[in-house]
Design a protein around this motif. Structure first.
Motif, short mmCIF file in Angstrom:
data_model
loop_
_atom_site.label_atom_id
_atom_site.label_comp_id
_atom_site.label_asym_id
_atom_site.label_seq_id
_atom_site.Cartn_x
_atom_site.Cartn_y
_atom_site.Cartn_z
N GLY A 68 0.82 -1.22 0.00
CA GLY A 68 0.00 0.00 0.00
C GLY A 68 0.84 1.25 0.00
N VAL A 69 0.55 2.13 0.93
CA VAL A 69 1.24 3.41 0.94
C VAL A 69 1.33 3.94 2.37
CG1 VAL A 69 -0.91 4.70 0.49
CG2 VAL A 69 1.25 5.67 -0.24
N ARG A 70 2.43 4.65 2.66
CA ARG A 70 2.57 5.33 3.95
C ARG A 70 2.68 6.82 3.67
NH1 ARG A 70 4.42 2.26 8.39
NH2 ARG A 70 4.68 0.08 7.82
N ASP B 525 -6.77 -6.04 -3.98
CA ASP B 525 -5.67 -5.13 -4.29
C ASP B 525 -4.41 -5.97 -4.22
OD1 ASP B 525 -7.30 -2.92 -4.50
OD2 ASP B 525 -7.18 -2.48 -2.36
N VAL B 526 -3.66 -6.00 -5.30
CA VAL B 526 -2.50 -6.91 -5.32
C VAL B 526 -1.35 -6.25 -6.10
CG1 VAL B 526 -3.45 -8.11 -7.35
CG2 VAL B 526 -1.79 -9.26 -5.92
N ARG B 527 -0.13 -6.49 -5.62
CA ARG B 527 1.04 -5.97 -6.35
C ARG B 527 1.62 -7.08 -7.19
NH1 ARG B 527 3.57 -1.34 -4.76
NH2 ARG B 527 5.69 -2.14 -4.72
N MET B 528 1.82 -6.78 -8.46
CA MET B 528 2.33 -7.83 -9.36
C MET B 528 3.41 -7.26 -10.27
SD MET B 528 -0.91 -10.14 -10.64
CE MET B 528 -1.87 -8.87 -11.40
N SER B 529 4.32 -8.12 -10.66
CA SER B 529 5.29 -7.82 -11.70
C SER B 529 4.86 -8.59 -12.95
CB SER B 529 6.68 -8.28 -11.28
OG SER B 529 7.11 -7.53 -10.17
N PRO B 530 5.36 -8.20 -14.14
CA PRO B 530 4.97 -8.93 -15.35
C PRO B 530 5.22 -10.43 -15.21
CG PRO B 530 6.12 -6.94 -15.93
CD PRO B 530 6.23 -7.05 -14.45
N GLY B 531 4.23 -11.20 -15.65
CA GLY B 531 4.34 -12.66 -15.57
C GLY B 531 3.62 -13.24 -14.37
N GLN B 532 3.34 -12.39 -13.39
CA GLN B 532 2.68 -12.90 -12.18
C GLN B 532 1.17 -12.94 -12.35
OE1 GLN B 532 4.38 -10.30 -9.09
NE2 GLN B 532 5.58 -12.06 -8.40
N SER B 533 0.53 -13.82 -11.61
CA SER B 533 -0.93 -13.99 -11.71
C SER B 533 -1.56 -13.97 -10.32
CB SER B 533 -1.27 -15.33 -12.36
OG SER B 533 -0.77 -15.38 -13.67
N THR B 534 -2.84 -13.71 -10.30
CA THR B 534 -3.60 -13.81 -9.05
C THR B 534 -5.03 -14.24 -9.39
OG1 THR B 534 -4.17 -12.66 -7.01
CG2 THR B 534 -4.40 -11.40 -9.02
N LYS B 535 -5.67 -14.86 -8.41
CA LYS B 535 -7.02 -15.37 -8.66
C LYS B 535 -8.05 -14.49 -7.95
CE LYS B 535 -9.31 -19.80 -9.17
NZ LYS B 535 -9.29 -21.21 -8.91
N VAL B 536 -9.03 -14.05 -8.69
CA VAL B 536 -10.09 -13.22 -8.11
C VAL B 536 -11.44 -13.75 -8.63
CG1 VAL B 536 -11.02 -10.88 -7.85
CG2 VAL B 536 -8.57 -11.20 -8.19
N ALA B 620 -10.47 -3.86 -13.95
CA ALA B 620 -9.08 -3.75 -13.48
C ALA B 620 -8.60 -2.30 -13.54
CB ALA B 620 -8.16 -4.64 -14.31
N ALA B 621 -7.92 -1.88 -12.48
CA ALA B 621 -7.24 -0.59 -12.49
C ALA B 621 -5.82 -0.83 -11.99
CB ALA B 621 -7.96 0.40 -11.58
N MET B 622 -4.88 0.01 -12.42
CA MET B 622 -3.51 -0.21 -11.96
C MET B 622 -2.81 1.10 -11.63
SD MET B 622 -0.95 0.55 -14.59
CE MET B 622 0.23 -0.77 -14.55
N THR B 623 -1.88 0.99 -10.67
CA THR B 623 -1.05 2.13 -10.29
C THR B 623 0.40 1.67 -10.32
OG1 THR B 623 -2.79 2.80 -8.77
CG2 THR B 623 -0.67 3.91 -8.54
N PRO B 624 1.20 2.18 -11.25
CA PRO B 624 2.60 1.76 -11.28
C PRO B 624 3.36 2.38 -10.12
CG PRO B 624 2.16 3.37 -13.00
CD PRO B 624 0.86 3.14 -12.30
N ASP B 625 4.41 1.73 -9.72
CA ASP B 625 5.23 2.28 -8.65
C ASP B 625 6.19 3.31 -9.26
OD1 ASP B 625 6.72 2.83 -6.49
OD2 ASP B 625 7.38 0.77 -6.08
N LYS B 626 5.83 4.56 -9.09
CA LYS B 626 6.65 5.63 -9.69
C LYS B 626 8.02 5.74 -9.01
CE LYS B 626 3.88 8.96 -8.91
NZ LYS B 626 3.39 10.31 -8.69
N ALA B 627 8.09 5.24 -7.77
CA ALA B 627 9.34 5.40 -7.01
C ALA B 627 10.52 4.79 -7.77
CB ALA B 627 9.20 4.75 -5.64
N PHE B 676 -2.42 -3.43 -8.50
CA PHE B 676 -3.66 -3.62 -9.27
C PHE B 676 -4.85 -3.70 -8.33
CE2 PHE B 676 -0.44 -5.09 -12.14
CZ PHE B 676 -0.90 -4.77 -13.40
N ARG B 677 -5.94 -3.10 -8.75
CA ARG B 677 -7.22 -3.40 -8.10
C ARG B 677 -8.01 -4.22 -9.11
NH1 ARG B 677 -11.03 0.11 -4.30
NH2 ARG B 677 -9.42 -0.68 -2.94
N LEU B 678 -8.34 -5.43 -8.73
CA LEU B 678 -9.03 -6.34 -9.64
C LEU B 678 -10.38 -6.73 -9.04
CD1 LEU B 678 -5.90 -8.58 -10.25
CD2 LEU B 678 -6.75 -6.80 -11.78
N ILE B 679 -11.40 -6.62 -9.84
CA ILE B 679 -12.76 -6.88 -9.32
C ILE B 679 -13.52 -7.78 -10.30
CG2 ILE B 679 -14.96 -5.82 -8.64
CD1 ILE B 679 -13.44 -3.23 -8.09
#
Lengths: 137, 745
Positions: A68-70, B525-536, B620-627, B676-679
């Motif tokens: 998440g985020v802090r 809500d899940v963090r994934m890198s390319p190639g990774q999967s999750t079940k919803v 699906a919505a996504m937020t990349p890690d800008k950091a 990712f937020r997956l619904i």
């Protein structure tokens, strides 16, 4: 039964039902609501109690974590701020300087945000300090 | 032009003041020419406001930054479509829209009733002009849209990217049309109370279509807001019990109650106090809604607020409430019912129950919305209520409401007999119970509220379907038409009734969608890198690869940089769909930020990936890690900071574009982890489908039929004949014949 008496009984029954409902509404409102607070109010916060925190995301405080985020939330018009840890995706308008509302509980020194409770105000005014026009009308 | 616009607003205020005086003076002193002049004042305000609004729109379309509001809400690079809509993205622009719509609707109703309601209309005119004067005063003294920018502004701030959605063009005007249209029944109700005409059906008939239109437009506005939220805001929901959402729901609920209960007054002369109270409450709640949105008195996700408007609104609402209560008490004798309820098993009783449920819902929403203020007054500290509290009360109330919407249309007036009840409800009840049993067998029983809603929904659909079926059968027997033709003529001959039935079906479909998507949605809500999967929710979402793109405006300047992803969704190993959610970053206007970093510190919007279907939505919505890009962004800022101003602007812009393209390429080549937020959510489409059915039904109910005109003409002829027979029509007999209904009373 006389019509007048019948009407009186109906009125009393209706009023009793209304009073009972009103009491239930007030009771559940008090028990289910979270205190709406600002960061300066949270300096004396109790652990485990739910608060609805309102304030601005402090500049330079946003850090992405593995889940998440802090960030820190500071008073709208003050300097007091508190650290918030939030799990999950943040709303689109979320960023530093934005006004947020989030339900939190104190855990150690941090305030943990309730999942899906973070809302960021959706500004209708896209104003930025640098170019903000002033009206002189 | 700003000066002209401001002058038009000042003139509107003056004309409104004159019109109030003329209407009241005319009606009190029996001077019809003053009454007519008062009505024409409304037309004049409509013309003046049209001029003022046109000036504002032209300023936006021409990007005239001498207007402060244009400079802060639009820019030369904002697309023309959004420039037009940007006019009401500001506080002052939206108040201008409110006033303009009010003046237009007021003119329309007063024009249509110009030969009717001769005693009520002048007071209604004064009330409508009072509303106009209030908003004109706000625009003249507190929030002028015609303020000038300080100095020369080369470029405006642009419309907030979050507001760049087609709904922006329709959603606010629809909501405001609803609010302003509800002012019309309110104004005529006040007129009817003052003139003791409250029992007469004339003012109700004349304003009923406007009440329906208000309900229709407000409903569309609310639904468009929900859809916008679902498809744009990146959280996957459509309703959050936010104060601003609730503010629009309140008058809609009481307006819905009024549209139903008014039928009882028309048919049986009952519930007059209740009806008039509902009309007045709905009008006041419409103003309260505008106040909530515009004052910022409650914490909301919508930050439109400006506290300067709070006090005038509170005073205005206080006056409206005091006047309404005072008038109802003053005229309570005229509001006595002509009949009593014969049986609890009657259409009147069901309508009354429907009203009680709707008003209870409105009360709960009102209580929950204003609880922070109530709690502050009671306990000294503000407290807020979340969605679970609203759901606790509103879910059971909605269930009862849906059930009643299946009973009301088919139960008999006055008293239903056992055979009537059997004939009308046996089939719907059996169908609903069979569906319920089947759903329990399928395992839906662990969500009792949703199961109950499915059962109630089925009951409504079968009940109303049965009514259509019978109507078609009768028409076919009478005319020998084929079934489709019989259906069309059945509806055409009684639009209000069958339009209403369709609305009930639509609401049932909509609430089934709400129940299913609330009870059975699965979100992660899940963090994934390319190639990774999750079940919803039984589907496997795989983050296949990242994407990036840079979008330029028409003049070639950079508009946004987007980081996205390709997400494949599979079920049982089979590819179901490919979603492409992305997140777009818009340049900040804050010049204290670096030239590159500015692109990542401005507004950000989600473009969601959505596969909508009748059975299930995959979202699906996504937020990349800008950091992960921070070192490159900092490096870019350093380089461009050093050369800033030393290179020709075109060269510098070209290099900056190249640097951003480099960042975009780097993102694809070395993608950071993304959140990712997956619904997966069932039957969401039913909500929008139900809404379409509701509005189709509303449109049919509102549409003027040939029979209305025939009936009006026949009534007018009869009224003229009676008046002449009584020797009470020495002058204006032709006018009376053209439509005066008061001659009859």
């Amino acid at each position: 039964m006389q019509p007048a008496r019948k009407r009186r009984i109906r009125l009393v029954a209706a009023l009793s039902a209304a009073v009972m409902l009103a009491v239930a509404l007030v009771y559940t409102s008090i028990s289910a609501s979270s205190e709406a607070v600002t960061p300066s109010d949270l300096q004396t916060a109790q652990a485990g109690v739910s608060y609805q925190l309102t304030g601005k995301v402090q500049h330079g405080s946003v850090r992405t974590t593995s889940d998440g985020v802090r960030f820190r939330v500071r008073d709208r018009d003050g300097t007091a701020s508190v650290p918030v840890s939030y799990t999950g995706a943040v709303p689109d308008p979320f960023r530093q300087g934005r006004e947020v509302i989030v339900t939190v509980r104190k855990k150690g020194a941090t305030f943990v945000g309730e999942r899906n409770s973070l809302v960021t105000k959706c500004p209708s005014k896209f104003t930025e300090d640098a170019t903000k026009s002033q009206q002189k009308s | 032009m700003a000066t002209v616009g401001r002058a038009l607003l000042i003139l509107s205020l003056v004309v409104a003041g004159y019109g109030i005086f003329a209407s009241l003076y005319g009606v009190r002193r029996g001077r019809p020419e003053w009454v007519v002049s008062g009505r024409r004042a409304v037309y004049a305000i409509a013309a003046l406001c049209t001029g003022a609004f046109a000036i504002l729109e032209i300023a936006f379309l021409r990007s005239d930054f001498t207007f402060a509001t244009v400079a802060s809400h639009s820019s030369t690079t904002t697309p023309a479509f959004y420039k037009a809509a940007a006019a009401w993205s500001s506080q002052e622009g939206s108040l201008m829209l409110w006033l303009w719509l009010l003046s237009m609707w007021s003119s329309l109703v007063l024009y249509l009733t110009r030969k009717q309601l001769r005693r009520v209309a002048p007071y209604a005119t004064a009330v409508l002009l009072g509303f106009a004067a209030f908003f004109a005063a706000l625009l003249v003294f507190l929030e002028t849209p015609f303020g000038l920018s300080a100095g020369i502004v080369a470029e405006g701030n642009g419309l907030n990217p979050l507001l760049r959605h087609p709904s922006m063009m329709i959603h606010p005007p629809m909501l405001y049309s609803g609010y302003t249209l509800f002012a019309i029944p309110f104004a005529f109700a006040i007129g009817a109370l003052v003139t003791r005409q409250v029992g007469a059906a004339d003012w109700i008939r004349s304003t009923r279509r406007f009440a329906l239109a208000a309900w229709f437009f407000l409903g569309i506005g609310i639904l468009l807001g929900a859809r916008w939220s679902y498809s744009e805001l990146g959280w996957g929901g459509y309703w959050a019990w936010d104060p601003v959402e609730n503010a629009s729901l309140l008058p809609w609920l009481t307006g819905t109650a009024f549209i139903h209960s008014i039928m009882i007054q028309e048919k049986r002369g009952m519930l007059k106090i209740w009806n008039i109270s509902l009309v007045l409450a709905t009008g006041i709640l419409s103003i309260l809604g505008t106040f909530l949105v515009r004052s910022g008195v409650l914490d909301s996700i919508h930050a439109f607020g400006a506290s300067t408007l709070g006090i005038p609104f509170v005073i205005f609402i206080g006056i409206l409430i005091a006047a309404s209560i005072g008038l109802v008490v003053w005229r309570r004798e005229a509001l006595r019912s002509e009949n009593r309820l014969d049986s609890l098993l009657s259409r009147e009783a069901i309508f009354l129950m429907n009203n009680l449920v709707l008003v209870a819902m409105a009360f709960v929403v009102f209580w929950g919305t204003f609880w922070p203020l109530i709690a502050e007054a009671l306990t000294g500290s503000r407290r807020a209520l979340g969605p679970p509290w609203f759901d606790r009360y509103l879910v059971p109330l909605t269930l009862v409401l849906v059930l009643l919407s299946g009973i009301g249309p088919v139960i008999a007036w006055r008293k239903a007999t056992a055979s009537n009840a059997r004939r009308n409800f046996a089939l719907p009840a059996v169908a609903a119970l069979v569906l319920g049993a089947a759903l329990v067998a399928l395992g839906v029983g662990d969500r009792p509220a949703a199961l109950a809603m499915f059962v109630c929904g089925a009951f409504v659909v079968v009940s109303v379907g049965q009514e259509f079926w019978r109507g078609i059968g009768v028409r076919r027997a009478m005319t020998g038409e084929r079934a489709p033709g019989a259906l069309v003529s059945l509806v055409a001959r009684n639009r209000r009734r069958y339009g209403g039935y369709l609305v009930h079906v639509g609401m049932a479909v909509l609430f089934v969608g709400v129940a299913a998507s609330t009870a059975f949605n699965d979100a992660r809500d899940v963090r994934m890198s390319p190639g990774q999967s999750t079940k919803v929710g039984g589907y496997v979402f795989t983050y296949v690869k990242p994407t990036s793109r840079i979008t330029a405006t028409k003049d070639g300047s950079l508009e946004k940089i987007s980081f996205g992803s390709v997400v494949q969704v599979r079920q049982d190993g089979k590819l179901v769909t490919t979603l492409r959610p992305e997140r777009s970053y818009f340049e900040s206007r804050d010049t204290s930020l670096g030239p590159v970093g500015r692109f990542f510190e401005g507004e950000a919007t989600s473009e969601i990936g959505l596969k909508a279907g009748m059975r299930r939505d995959l979202w699906a919505a996504m937020t990349p890690d800008k950091a992960a890009l921070a070192p490159q962004i900092a490096q870019g800022d350093k380089v461009f900071g050093a050369v800033s101003g030393k290179l020709p602007p075109k060269v510098e812009a070209g290099l900056l574009a190249e640097a951003l393209r480099g960042l975009a390429r780097r993102y694809v080549a070395d993608p950071p982890v993304a959140t990712f937020r997956l619904i997966t959510s069932p039957l969401v489409t039913w909500i929008w489908l139900g809404a379409i059915i509701v509005f189709l039904g509303g449109l049919i109910a509102m549409w003027p039929g040939e029979r209305d005109a025939l009936r009006r003409r026949a009534q007018a002829r009869y009224a003229a004949r009676v008046a002449q027979d009584l020797g009470r029509a020495p002058r204006g007999a032709t006018t009376v014949a053209a439509g005066s209904s008061e001659a009859r009373s």
